[in-house]
Design a protein around this motif. Sequence first.
Motif, PDB file in Angstrom:
ATOM      1  N   GLU A   8      -1.316   0.663  -3.802  1.00 46.29           N
ATOM      2  CA  GLU A   8      -2.335   0.202  -2.863  1.00 46.29           C
ATOM      3  C   GLU A   8      -2.499   1.204  -1.715  1.00 46.29           C
ATOM      4  O   GLU A   8      -1.504   1.683  -1.157  1.00 46.29           O
ATOM      5  CB  GLU A   8      -1.951  -1.158  -2.289  1.00 46.29           C
ATOM      6  N   PRO A   9      -3.737   1.509  -1.346  1.00 43.61           N
ATOM      7  CA  PRO A   9      -3.961   2.492  -0.273  1.00 43.61           C
ATOM      8  C   PRO A   9      -3.319   2.130   1.055  1.00 43.61           C
ATOM      9  O   PRO A   9      -2.988   3.008   1.853  1.00 43.61           O
ATOM     10  CB  PRO A   9      -5.493   2.537  -0.157  1.00 43.61           C
ATOM     11  N   THR A  10      -3.112   0.829   1.313  1.00 45.19           N
ATOM     12  CA  THR A  10      -2.549   0.412   2.596  1.00 45.19           C
ATOM     13  C   THR A  10      -1.024   0.317   2.576  1.00 45.19           C
ATOM     14  O   THR A  10      -0.413   0.018   3.606  1.00 45.19           O
ATOM     15  CB  THR A  10      -3.119  -0.960   3.000  1.00 45.19           C
ATOM     16  N   ALA A  11      -0.404   0.581   1.421  1.00 47.37           N
ATOM     17  CA  ALA A  11       1.049   0.475   1.316  1.00 47.37           C
ATOM     18  C   ALA A  11       1.726   1.661   2.009  1.00 47.37           C
ATOM     19  O   ALA A  11       1.093   2.674   2.334  1.00 47.37           O
ATOM     20  CB  ALA A  11       1.474   0.401  -0.141  1.00 47.37           C
ATOM     21  N   ARG A  12       3.018   1.551   2.223  1.00 51.55           N
ATOM     22  CA  ARG A  12       3.775   2.609   2.894  1.00 51.55           C
ATOM     23  C   ARG A  12       3.688   3.913   2.107  1.00 51.55           C
ATOM     24  O   ARG A  12       3.912   3.935   0.901  1.00 51.55           O
ATOM     25  CB  ARG A  12       5.234   2.191   3.056  1.00 51.55           C
ATOM     26  N   PRO A  13       3.395   5.044   2.752  1.00 55.22           N
ATOM     27  CA  PRO A  13       3.216   6.303   2.019  1.00 55.22           C
ATOM     28  C   PRO A  13       4.530   6.898   1.533  1.00 55.22           C
ATOM     29  O   PRO A  13       5.536   6.923   2.249  1.00 55.22           O
ATOM     30  CB  PRO A  13       2.542   7.219   3.042  1.00 55.22           C
TER      31      PRO A  13
ATOM     32  N   ARG B 219       4.886   0.936  -2.546  1.00 60.86           N
ATOM     33  CA  ARG B 219       4.569   2.211  -1.925  1.00 60.86           C
ATOM     34  C   ARG B 219       3.201   2.724  -2.392  1.00 60.86           C
ATOM     35  O   ARG B 219       2.763   2.441  -3.502  1.00 60.86           O
ATOM     36  CB  ARG B 219       5.626   3.281  -2.260  1.00 60.86           C
ATOM     37  N   ARG B 220       2.557   3.487  -1.521  1.00 64.49           N
ATOM     38  CA  ARG B 220       1.387   4.278  -1.902  1.00 64.49           C
ATOM     39  C   ARG B 220       1.940   5.650  -2.252  1.00 64.49           C
ATOM     40  O   ARG B 220       2.321   6.435  -1.368  1.00 64.49           O
ATOM     41  CB  ARG B 220       0.384   4.375  -0.757  1.00 64.49           C
TER      42      ARG B 220
ATOM     43  N   ARG C  32       2.507  10.430   8.764  1.00 63.93           N
ATOM     44  CA  ARG C  32       2.761   9.300   9.661  1.00 63.93           C
ATOM     45  C   ARG C  32       4.257   9.067   9.809  1.00 63.93           C
ATOM     46  O   ARG C  32       5.050   9.511   8.971  1.00 63.93           O
ATOM     47  CB  ARG C  32       2.093   8.036   9.100  1.00 63.93           C
TER      48      ARG C  32
ATOM     49  N   GLU D  75       6.027   6.545   9.249  1.00 65.29           N
ATOM     50  CA  GLU D  75       6.667   5.775   8.188  1.00 65.29           C
ATOM     51  C   GLU D  75       6.708   6.519   6.857  1.00 65.29           C
ATOM     52  O   GLU D  75       7.189   5.987   5.850  1.00 65.29           O
ATOM     53  CB  GLU D  75       5.958   4.429   8.004  1.00 65.29           C
TER      54      GLU D  75
END
Length: 292
Positions: free
Chosen positions: A46-51, A77-78, A117, A119
């Motif tokens: 998912e694009p909004t998940a943690r990178p 995770r993304r 970012r 995170e």
Amino acid sequence: MRASVAVVIEATLPGPVANALATPDAGERTTINAVGIPWSAIVWGEPTARPLLLIHGVTGSAAVWWRMGPALAAAGRRVTAVDQAGHGRTGHWLGHHRFRDNAADLAAFARAAGLGRLELQVVGHSWGAVSAAAFPVVGLRAATLVLLDPPVLAFERVSLEASDPTQQPFATLDLAIAAIRANEPTWTDGDVRAKAEAVMELDFDAARAVLLENGDWDGGLADLRDPAAAGIDTWLIRGDPTAGGYVDDEGAQVFGSLIGADHVVTIPGAPHSPQRTHPVETTAAILRALDG
């Protein structure tokens, strides 16, 4: 004296992660321009998940993560697996063979891809791990660094990789597949094909520069000792040195003294690329590191 290390003896995975590992999806290809390089990458999750950034080793490509990528995405995770310069579909080798220079280029990619970012978590394998260890020095401070079998090897041993016939381009993809299959009879068809395609896509001069112009490889230890790396949650996941892992017990002890012995994980019986031969154990070890 044998290294004091944590050992993955039995690995269990959450159901969605195990399913994604067993039946991985191909992900989506994307291209990101940074520092004059059109970087090719595969993304899952998912694009909004943690990178989470995955970085392959020399002569490899993002496709080495064909199972790990979707499995780690299933863990929330993304995931972005990048083709390094001179490798995979990225090409555009700029001659930046030094680890810190390569790290600076990768950091630029990460920022351009929106991954820079606080995170951000990073998993690097081999050359990718040694480069990732330099991220803090070049100004990219990830929350977690996971170094997967970063070579701690003398130049004499590293240089042998440059003459390995299975690491060099073949006349056709079918010949590459046949040669790698003969050399690695225990690999799955997916791993054989991923490696064969990576070899066919490789800028061989780029790979030779990385292998022959960096001297001894220290696994990234010098960069991890830099004050810029202080306080970063860093893990070493190594193959078994008796099975071809590139971090021996002495090297593991040095890592342990720097990042904590409880952050050093050994996968018994695994070689230098445990994601190919021990995917369940490797995924479990990576998740252990990512989840702290």
